[in-house]
Design a protein around this motif. Structure first.
Motif, PDB file in Angstrom:
ATOM      1  N   ASP A   1       0.860  -1.179   0.000  1.00 51.51           N
ATOM      2  CA  ASP A   1       0.000   0.000   0.000  1.00 51.51           C
ATOM      3  C   ASP A   1       0.898   1.231   0.000  1.00 51.51           C
ATOM      4  N   PRO A   2       1.611   1.467  -1.116  1.00 47.83           N
ATOM      5  CA  PRO A   2       2.649   2.506  -1.106  1.00 47.83           C
ATOM      6  C   PRO A   2       2.112   3.916  -0.916  1.00 47.83           C
ATOM      7  N   TYR A   3       0.854   4.152  -1.264  1.00 47.35           N
ATOM      8  CA  TYR A   3       0.286   5.486  -1.106  1.00 47.35           C
ATOM      9  C   TYR A   3      -0.620   5.596   0.125  1.00 47.35           C
ATOM     10  N   LEU A   4      -0.536   4.608   1.001  1.00 52.28           N
ATOM     11  CA  LEU A   4      -1.278   4.624   2.268  1.00 52.28           C
ATOM     12  C   LEU A   4      -2.766   4.894   2.056  1.00 52.28           C
ATOM     13  N   GLN A   5      -3.355   4.200   1.062  1.00 49.42           N
ATOM     14  CA  GLN A   5      -4.763   4.444   0.758  1.00 49.42           C
ATOM     15  C   GLN A   5      -5.678   4.079   1.920  1.00 49.42           C
ATOM     16  N   GLU A   6      -5.358   3.014   2.656  1.00 51.46           N
ATOM     17  CA  GLU A   6      -6.201   2.643   3.799  1.00 51.46           C
ATOM     18  C   GLU A   6      -6.231   3.763   4.825  1.00 51.46           C
ATOM     19  N   LYS A   7      -5.068   4.329   5.087  1.00 50.62           N
ATOM     20  CA  LYS A   7      -4.986   5.432   6.040  1.00 50.62           C
ATOM     21  C   LYS A   7      -5.691   6.671   5.485  1.00 50.62           C
ATOM     22  N   TYR A   8      -5.575   6.880   4.183  1.00 53.39           N
ATOM     23  CA  TYR A   8      -6.243   8.007   3.528  1.00 53.39           C
ATOM     24  C   TYR A   8      -7.759   7.919   3.725  1.00 53.39           C
TER      25      TYR A   8
END
Length: 763
Positions: A39-46
């Motif tokens: 998840d290199p763009y931290l979509q879950e956190k986003y």
């Protein structure tokens, strides 16, 4: 030996060409690069940033309403309104952004009849469209007798099922029946006026309470307000301290004047306090209406979002976050009202405004619920052409930024009063103009692709820091300190200070956009939420102050592999207005590998870089561990790099981002982009573009590319390609034209002054 003048000309041409090629190669940023990781763009956190039941419902329904304002004309009755609604529906619009029933002789119950008629005709009488449906759950499917499993794949078919349509229409009709019972908004709502730190007397008691809650003791307050160092502080109570910010001569927007202190922090506190009052009103509204009807979205919004937010006593992101529980965050985007800070340039600034709206409400339902629908001449004191081509550029910009709703001001224009004849999608005779046709056709395509658009995400290469604390400090600087009324001191430079961060942020945005580098704006709250690692690069544009905890967060980001880039001046003050001495063991010196011994300006002594004289601040730097990678022509360090942990910190020792604030400085745009990226590259690149800019959003099964050609008279053929993404078929969404494509990308001829939307499959 050169024999004649012809040979001399040929040799000169070769030398000029070689020189141009050399300059181009010098700042080359070609190539593509993939980011590794699950998840290199931290979509879950986003997505977790704003994740209320309302936002979960919206992500389930995936609405993308495109609405217009219907303005009742003289003589319009119910049948006339129905006729307009049918035209609006047939063109492709899905909602009424507002219904303005202004005739003084409208009969009782007319408003309800009009709203019910819109529903029966097939458009939402509210801006939010399907966002105002009841949530679709397995229980609802069972209740309605719809024999389908609730899956993402089935959701498009479920939403058009006749039983679902009938049920949701009844939800809307029931809402119309209760409209007159809806509680009024709390006092103080609406678009906030431009304020400043000084306050009327009525706000001083709550400000005193805020100071006591914040600092706890009088000693702590006097320490924060630099008492003694910036003059004596005679106040002995929090009430007396609050009175230091009392103003007079307030206008209708709450903007007054007051006495000046040499201290900085007290003005920051006054801005923060007033911004929290506005946010508190927004939150009360969201809570009130969510309790009233948890299925009906509400919205919060802003305007003038290029201005210094803190100086206006606004906090755009905090206002956005109040919409988490209730629905949507938006900003009005009016060409005639909101672009004066960019010299009324609109093509790029429209995208930047849309980008700010989306990035202030990451993971939430962001939109532009009030955007320009037609030409203007006098109401905003600046005239604009808005035709079909302009409309294509506006909509493509909104989509590229990730907005998921559009409201146009307006369908038909006012027939009298201010704004008479302006802003309309129709012409003066009430017939749909070409801009209405284009907007309606885009809306039809949006309804076809809205599920995938909701699943599309940004994959930014650069995060541009948008700092409230920094704007507060620059706002304080803009107030000045002395009352110098002699002519020699008549200058506007002090008032310009407040916009330096905005100018730098937008200048960097221009450089990156013109070089097709994807970016987002991130904030201090994003750093608090652990989102820094979403960005391979974080850039600090004219950031003179940050809280200590955010400097430490940036240190941690670099230590763990991030690339931090800043231009000068950087972190010269703390948030109390005290000079950062940048001692050798300071966070700044450890991070950048140097210290700022002095900061100068080239006003009286020009400084040159790559053959150009720069109008800029710059630092006299004490180099510790940093590497000087480029120098001014007098051999002073111009760009430095310092390895810190697994990452690196780069200092551009001049105001690079502010130098590209206004269009035309293409060389500095390339220099700025080159030093920003270092060895990092985005996942796609663009070949052959002289006038076109390309943005991308990525969905699991396809990428969506959004292209803007600014040239008024010339089409151009470009190629979008990637060495790290495998592609399949590509199509121009608006025209359904199949494009020439292969595994590396696609080729397209972009018409002059247009906005283009391309979908390309990822097999």
């Amino acid at each position: 030996m050169i024999k004649d003048w012809k040979q001399l000309l040929v040799m000169g041409s070769i030398l000029l060409f070689a020189s141009a090629m050399s300059a181009q190669a010098k700042w080359d940023i070609s190539g593509t690069q993939a980011r590794e990781g699950e998840d290199p763009y931290l979509q879950e956190k986003y997505w977790a940033l704003n994740n209320s039941p309302m936002q979960q419902k919206l992500r389930n329904l995936k609405p993308f309403p495109v609405g217009v304002v219907y303005y009742q004309q003289r003589g319009d009755d119910l049948e006339a309104a129905k006729h307009e609604f049918e035209t609006i529906r047939d063109l492709g619009f899905t909602a009424l952004k507002q219904v303005q029933l202004v005739a003084p002789d409208n009969p009782e119950g007319f408003r309800e009849e009009v709203f019910d008629a819109a529903i029966d005709i097939g458009i939402s009488p509210w801006y939010y469209g399907k966002g105002g449906w009841a949530n679709i759950t397995p229980e609802l499917l069972k209740e309605l007798g719809i024999d389908m499993k609730l899956t993402e794949a089935n959701m498009p078919a479920i939403q058009v099922h006749p039983k679902m349509i009938a049920h949701q229409k009844q939800v809307w009709h029931d809402r119309v029946d209760r409209m007159d019972q809806k509680p009024p908004k709390p006092e103080g709502m609406g678009e906030p006026g431009r304020n400043n730190p000084w306050m009327p007397e009525r706000l001083l008691p709550p400000f005193a309470e805020w100071l006591e809650d914040t600092y706890g003791s009088m000693d702590a307050l006097k320490e924060a307000w630099n008492c003694g160092y910036t003059g004596s502080c005679a106040f002995q109570t929090f009430e007396e301290a609050a009175a230091q910010l009392k103003g007079t001569g307030f206008d209708e927007y709450g903007n007054g004047t007051g006495k000046l202190s040499k201290d900085f922090r007290r003005y920051r506190d006054a801005m923060k306090f007033q911004s929290e009052l506005i946010v508190e009103n927004y939150q009360k509204t969201m809570d009130l209406y969510y309790d009233w009807d948890p299925d009906e979205p509400e919205r919060t919004g802003g305007h003038q979002i290029f201005e210094n937010q803190a100086m206006n006593t606004w906090d755009l992101e905090a206002q956005a976050k109040t919409a988490d529980i209730g629905g949507s965050f938006y900003s009005s985007i009016h060409l005639t009202h909101h672009f004066f800070l960019t010299d009324h340039e609109i093509l790029r600034p429209v995208y930047w405004q849309a980008r700010i709206v989306a990035d202030m409400f990451k993971g939430g339902w962001a939109a532009t619920w009030e955007s320009t629908g037609g030409p203007t001449q006098w109401s905003g004191h600046q005239g604009y052409t808005v035709d079909g081509q302009t409309m294509s550029q506006l909509i493509v910009s909104y989509l590229a930024a990730g907005l998921k709703g559009i409201g146009f001001w307006m369908w038909n224009s006012r027939g009298e009063g201010w704004e008479v004849g302006e802003y309309a999608l129709t012409d003066i005779q009430g017939e749909p103009a070409d801009r209405a046709i284009v907007a309606g056709n885009f809306s039809k395509k949006l309804q076809e692709h809205r599920f995938e658009l909701w699943d599309s995400v940004d994959e930014p290469t650069v995060g541009i820091l948008y700092s409230w604390e920094n704007e507060a400090m620059l706002g304080r600087l803009s107030l000045g300190a002395y009352d110098m009324n002699t002519p020699v001191y008549k200058t506007d430079r002090d008032k310009q200070f407040r916009q330096f961060h905005s100018e730098a942020r937008l200048g960097l945005s221009r450089a990156l956009m013109n070089n097709n580098i994807p970016f987002e704006y991130l904030t201090e709250r994003d750093l608090d939420a652990g989102l820094a690692a979403r960005y391979p690069i974080i850039y600090l544009p004219y950031v003179i102050t940050l809280k200590d905890e955010h400097i430490k967060a940036l240190k941690s980001y670099v230590q763990q592999g991030g690339r931090l880039v800043a231009d000068f001046p950087v972190l010269m003050l703390d948030t109390y207005g005290r000079l950062n001495k940048q001692h050798k063991d300071s966070d700044f010196a450890e991070l950048f590998g140097l210290q700022t011994a002095d900061f100068h300006h080239s006003f009286n002594r020009p400084i040159h870089f790559d053959g150009d004289a720069l109008d800029t601040q710059y630092g006299a730097l004490k180099i510790n561990d940093a590497e000087v990678i480029s120098t001014f022509e007098n051999d002073l360090p111009a760009v430095t790099r310092h390895s810190y942990g697994q990452g690196e910190a780069v200092l551009i020792n001049f105001e690079g981002s502010r130098m590209t604030y206004r269009k035309g400085n293409e060389k500095m745009e390339d220099i700025l982009t080159y030093f920003t990226l270092g060895d990092i590259r985005p996942p796609y690149e663009v070949k052959g573009a002289q006038h076109s800019m390309v943005m991308r959003r990525s969905a699991p099964e396809a990428d969506h590319y959004f292209i803007l050609n600014e040239n008024d008279g010339q089409a151009e053929t470009i190629r979008v390609q990637s060495d790290v993404i495998k592609y399949g078929k590509a199509v121009n969404i608006y025209t359904d034209e199949a494009l020439k494509s292969n595994e590396q990308g696609f080729e397209i001829t972009v018409p002059a002054r247009s906005g283009i939307w391309v979908r390309i499959e990822k097999p």
